[in-house]
Design a protein around this motif. Sequence first.
Motif, PDB file in Angstrom:
ATOM      1  N   ASN A  36      41.111  28.311  34.296  1.00  0.00           N
ATOM      2  CA  ASN A  36      40.177  29.170  35.464  1.00  0.00           C
ATOM      3  C   ASN A  36      38.316  28.453  34.730  1.00  0.00           C
ATOM      4  O   ASN A  36      38.470  28.722  32.672  1.00  0.00           O
ATOM      5  N   GLY A  37      37.349  28.555  35.283  1.00  0.00           N
ATOM      6  CA  GLY A  37      35.940  28.144  34.378  1.00  0.00           C
ATOM      7  C   GLY A  37      35.644  27.043  33.409  1.00  0.00           C
ATOM      8  O   GLY A  37      34.967  27.585  32.624  1.00  0.00           O
ATOM      9  N   ALA A  38      37.115  25.855  33.585  1.00  0.00           N
ATOM     10  CA  ALA A  38      36.226  24.726  32.848  1.00  0.00           C
ATOM     11  C   ALA A  38      37.189  23.671  33.790  1.00  0.00           C
ATOM     12  O   ALA A  38      38.363  23.893  34.597  1.00  0.00           O
ATOM     13  N   ARG A  39      36.025  22.495  33.340  1.00  0.00           N
ATOM     14  CA  ARG A  39      36.588  21.161  33.826  1.00  0.00           C
ATOM     15  C   ARG A  39      38.062  21.189  32.886  1.00  0.00           C
ATOM     16  O   ARG A  39      37.876  20.037  31.709  1.00  0.00           O
ATOM     17  N   GLN A  47      46.243  16.334  24.072  1.00  0.00           N
ATOM     18  CA  GLN A  47      45.055  16.435  23.915  1.00  0.00           C
ATOM     19  C   GLN A  47      44.688  16.596  25.134  1.00  0.00           C
ATOM     20  O   GLN A  47      45.342  16.330  25.720  1.00  0.00           O
ATOM     21  N   ARG A  48      43.093  17.018  25.319  1.00  0.00           N
ATOM     22  CA  ARG A  48      43.092  17.922  26.729  1.00  0.00           C
ATOM     23  C   ARG A  48      41.434  17.992  25.685  1.00  0.00           C
ATOM     24  O   ARG A  48      40.515  18.064  25.237  1.00  0.00           O
ATOM     25  N   LEU A  49      40.687  17.724  27.058  1.00  0.00           N
ATOM     26  CA  LEU A  49      38.774  18.223  27.221  1.00  0.00           C
ATOM     27  C   LEU A  49      38.687  18.952  27.754  1.00  0.00           C
ATOM     28  O   LEU A  49      38.967  19.153  29.089  1.00  0.00           O
ATOM     29  N   GLN A  50      37.796  19.819  27.263  1.00  0.00           N
ATOM     30  CA  GLN A  50      37.791  20.924  28.237  1.00  0.00           C
ATOM     31  C   GLN A  50      36.028  21.213  28.310  1.00  0.00           C
ATOM     32  O   GLN A  50      35.058  21.336  27.822  1.00  0.00           O
ATOM     33  N   VAL A  51      35.315  21.177  29.563  1.00  0.00           N
ATOM     34  CA  VAL A  51      34.209  20.881  30.128  1.00  0.00           C
ATOM     35  C   VAL A  51      33.755  22.107  30.630  1.00  0.00           C
ATOM     36  O   VAL A  51      34.443  22.233  32.090  1.00  0.00           O
ATOM     37  N   SER A  52      32.722  22.808  29.931  1.00  0.00           N
ATOM     38  CA  SER A  52      31.833  24.044  30.357  1.00  0.00           C
ATOM     39  C   SER A  52      30.574  23.630  31.026  1.00  0.00           C
ATOM     40  O   SER A  52      30.395  23.025  30.029  1.00  0.00           O
ATOM     41  N   ASP A  53      29.219  24.593  31.612  1.00  0.00           N
ATOM     42  CA  ASP A  53      28.629  25.295  31.279  1.00  0.00           C
ATOM     43  C   ASP A  53      27.573  24.049  32.232  1.00  0.00           C
ATOM     44  O   ASP A  53      27.334  23.302  31.644  1.00  0.00           O
ATOM     45  N   HIS A  54      28.334  23.405  33.819  1.00  0.00           N
ATOM     46  CA  HIS A  54      27.959  22.295  34.574  1.00  0.00           C
ATOM     47  C   HIS A  54      27.721  21.591  33.360  1.00  0.00           C
ATOM     48  O   HIS A  54      27.384  20.679  33.591  1.00  0.00           O
ATOM     49  N   ARG A  62      42.493  19.086  20.040  1.00  0.00           N
ATOM     50  CA  ARG A  62      43.359  17.775  19.144  1.00  0.00           C
ATOM     51  C   ARG A  62      44.144  18.389  18.231  1.00  0.00           C
ATOM     52  O   ARG A  62      43.592  19.044  16.941  1.00  0.00           O
ATOM     53  N   ASN A  63      45.029  17.718  17.764  1.00  0.00           N
ATOM     54  CA  ASN A  63      46.029  18.564  16.628  1.00  0.00           C
ATOM     55  C   ASN A  63      45.634  19.705  16.337  1.00  0.00           C
ATOM     56  O   ASN A  63      45.871  20.173  15.209  1.00  0.00           O
ATOM     57  N   GLY A  64      45.970  20.863  17.191  1.00  0.00           N
ATOM     58  CA  GLY A  64      45.142  22.171  16.791  1.00  0.00           C
ATOM     59  C   GLY A  64      44.129  22.265  16.653  1.00  0.00           C
ATOM     60  O   GLY A  64      43.641  24.025  16.255  1.00  0.00           O
ATOM     61  N   SER A  65      43.402  21.436  16.867  1.00  0.00           N
ATOM     62  CA  SER A  65      41.867  22.088  16.407  1.00  0.00           C
ATOM     63  C   SER A  65      40.798  21.715  17.334  1.00  0.00           C
ATOM     64  O   SER A  65      41.142  21.382  18.144  1.00  0.00           O
ATOM     65  N   ILE A  66      40.145  21.832  17.585  1.00  0.00           N
ATOM     66  CA  ILE A  66      38.811  21.976  18.510  1.00  0.00           C
ATOM     67  C   ILE A  66      37.672  21.394  18.272  1.00  0.00           C
ATOM     68  O   ILE A  66      36.853  22.612  17.367  1.00  0.00           O
ATOM     69  N   LYS A  67      36.839  20.711  18.435  1.00  0.00           N
ATOM     70  CA  LYS A  67      36.178  20.206  18.258  1.00  0.00           C
ATOM     71  C   LYS A  67      34.844  20.080  19.329  1.00  0.00           C
ATOM     72  O   LYS A  67      35.063  19.384  20.148  1.00  0.00           O
ATOM     73  N   SER A  68      33.799  20.979  18.779  1.00  0.00           N
ATOM     74  CA  SER A  68      32.608  21.074  19.481  1.00  0.00           C
ATOM     75  C   SER A  68      31.663  19.568  19.756  1.00  0.00           C
ATOM     76  O   SER A  68      31.411  18.984  19.159  1.00  0.00           O
ATOM     77  N   LEU A  69      31.791  18.510  20.489  1.00  0.00           N
ATOM     78  CA  LEU A  69      30.736  17.419  21.470  1.00  0.00           C
ATOM     79  C   LEU A  69      29.841  17.022  21.720  1.00  0.00           C
ATOM     80  O   LEU A  69      29.307  18.397  22.497  1.00  0.00           O
ATOM     81  N   THR A  70      28.798  17.404  20.361  1.00  0.00           N
ATOM     82  CA  THR A  70      26.963  16.913  20.876  1.00  0.00           C
ATOM     83  C   THR A  70      26.701  15.971  20.990  1.00  0.00           C
ATOM     84  O   THR A  70      26.745  15.028  20.688  1.00  0.00           O
ATOM     85  N   THR A  71      25.592  15.872  22.538  1.00  0.00           N
ATOM     86  CA  THR A  71      25.611  14.532  23.212  1.00  0.00           C
ATOM     87  C   THR A  71      23.957  15.114  23.239  1.00  0.00           C
ATOM     88  O   THR A  71      23.624  13.608  23.379  1.00  0.00           O
ATOM     89  N   GLY A  72      23.391  15.545  23.109  1.00  0.00           N
ATOM     90  CA  GLY A  72      22.198  15.984  22.638  1.00  0.00           C
ATOM     91  C   GLY A  72      21.731  16.156  23.884  1.00  0.00           C
ATOM     92  O   GLY A  72      21.843  15.470  25.422  1.00  0.00           O
ATOM     93  N   ALA A  73      20.479  15.650  24.869  1.00  0.00           N
ATOM     94  CA  ALA A  73      19.151  16.710  25.271  1.00  0.00           C
ATOM     95  C   ALA A  73      20.052  17.201  26.450  1.00  0.00           C
ATOM     96  O   ALA A  73      20.857  17.415  27.697  1.00  0.00           O
ATOM     97  N   ALA A  74      20.763  18.526  25.543  1.00  0.00           N
ATOM     98  CA  ALA A  74      21.739  19.349  27.433  1.00  0.00           C
ATOM     99  C   ALA A  74      21.690  19.689  28.326  1.00  0.00           C
ATOM    100  O   ALA A  74      22.312  19.506  28.820  1.00  0.00           O
ATOM    101  N   TYR A  75      19.860  20.034  28.786  1.00  0.00           N
ATOM    102  CA  TYR A  75      20.095  20.413  30.424  1.00  0.00           C
ATOM    103  C   TYR A  75      19.722  18.945  30.093  1.00  0.00           C
ATOM    104  O   TYR A  75      19.805  19.259  32.114  1.00  0.00           O
ATOM    105  N   GLU A  76      20.028  17.917  30.399  1.00  0.00           N
ATOM    106  CA  GLU A  76      20.222  16.273  30.622  1.00  0.00           C
ATOM    107  C   GLU A  76      21.758  15.958  31.052  1.00  0.00           C
ATOM    108  O   GLU A  76      22.197  15.047  31.694  1.00  0.00           O
ATOM    109  N   THR A  77      22.571  16.831  30.328  1.00  0.00           N
ATOM    110  CA  THR A  77      24.031  16.288  29.816  1.00  0.00           C
ATOM    111  C   THR A  77      24.778  16.834  30.738  1.00  0.00           C
ATOM    112  O   THR A  77      24.602  18.095  31.760  1.00  0.00           O
ATOM    113  N   ARG A  78      25.286  15.944  32.132  1.00  0.00           N
ATOM    114  CA  ARG A  78      27.253  16.193  32.433  1.00  0.00           C
ATOM    115  C   ARG A  78      27.845  15.849  32.051  1.00  0.00           C
ATOM    116  O   ARG A  78      28.047  14.535  32.763  1.00  0.00           O
TER     117      ARG A  78
END
Length: 257
Positions: A36-39, A47-54, A62-78
Amino acid sequence: MAITRRQFIAAGGAAGVLLSTPLLAGATATRVELVNGARAIALGDNQRLQVSDHGRQALWQRNGSIKSLTTGAAYETRIVAAALDGDNLVLLDRGQRQLRWFRPDGSQARQIDLTELLEPADFVLHGEHALIADVHGHRLMRLNLRTGANQWVESDRPLNGPASLAKTGDRISLLTLGDRRLHHFTLTGHSLGSEVSAMNMPSGLTAVNDQLLVLDRCQKQLCWADRSSPLLALPQTGAQQLAHLSWQPGSNLLISV
């Protein structure tokens, strides 16, 4: 099949709920998880990727840890799709029309601009190539990830809103939303023909143990592609919340609700 509507309702429908009875595909069973609440995108190897905030926030588990992936230009990212490429993770950014590779430590390794696509919607990897669906461009691109060379892949019918891709053992299948067709290709991109889906409003597909599973957003159910009877009834949510499902070997079948 293995899952009944009663068992699904009893499971609840909350985030992270596992159905008590596994889904059977061939001779192998896999668990079904409602997210619920994420793709939620299954990557395999637990392993999995949780995508939220549109699509702006991507968390790599991954391996019990969570990495936040920064893609730049946040409001253009989808971010709309992801896959493992060896130890690295590949993200498809629909908003910025890019493929991006991330190392296990969360740093970006490389990127490829997809300037010839209007709105990339999904991709699959095979060897050194990616097949990328362009939902508004009504095209399917086969991209050489090493040289950057690309070609347009043709089917027996025009591609009317190509939106979702899945790879089985010997083929790649594509769902087009405009005409509810399933197009099939060899792993090298040659057409094997197409067929009209039996679903009312097919919105996504995935391969589970080399069997093609289709999500019907209108009827809120899952069906095997070669059968019209429902395999699994989904909870009564808004149609836009039932647009994604994902599976990889070693993972649960993830359904975003």
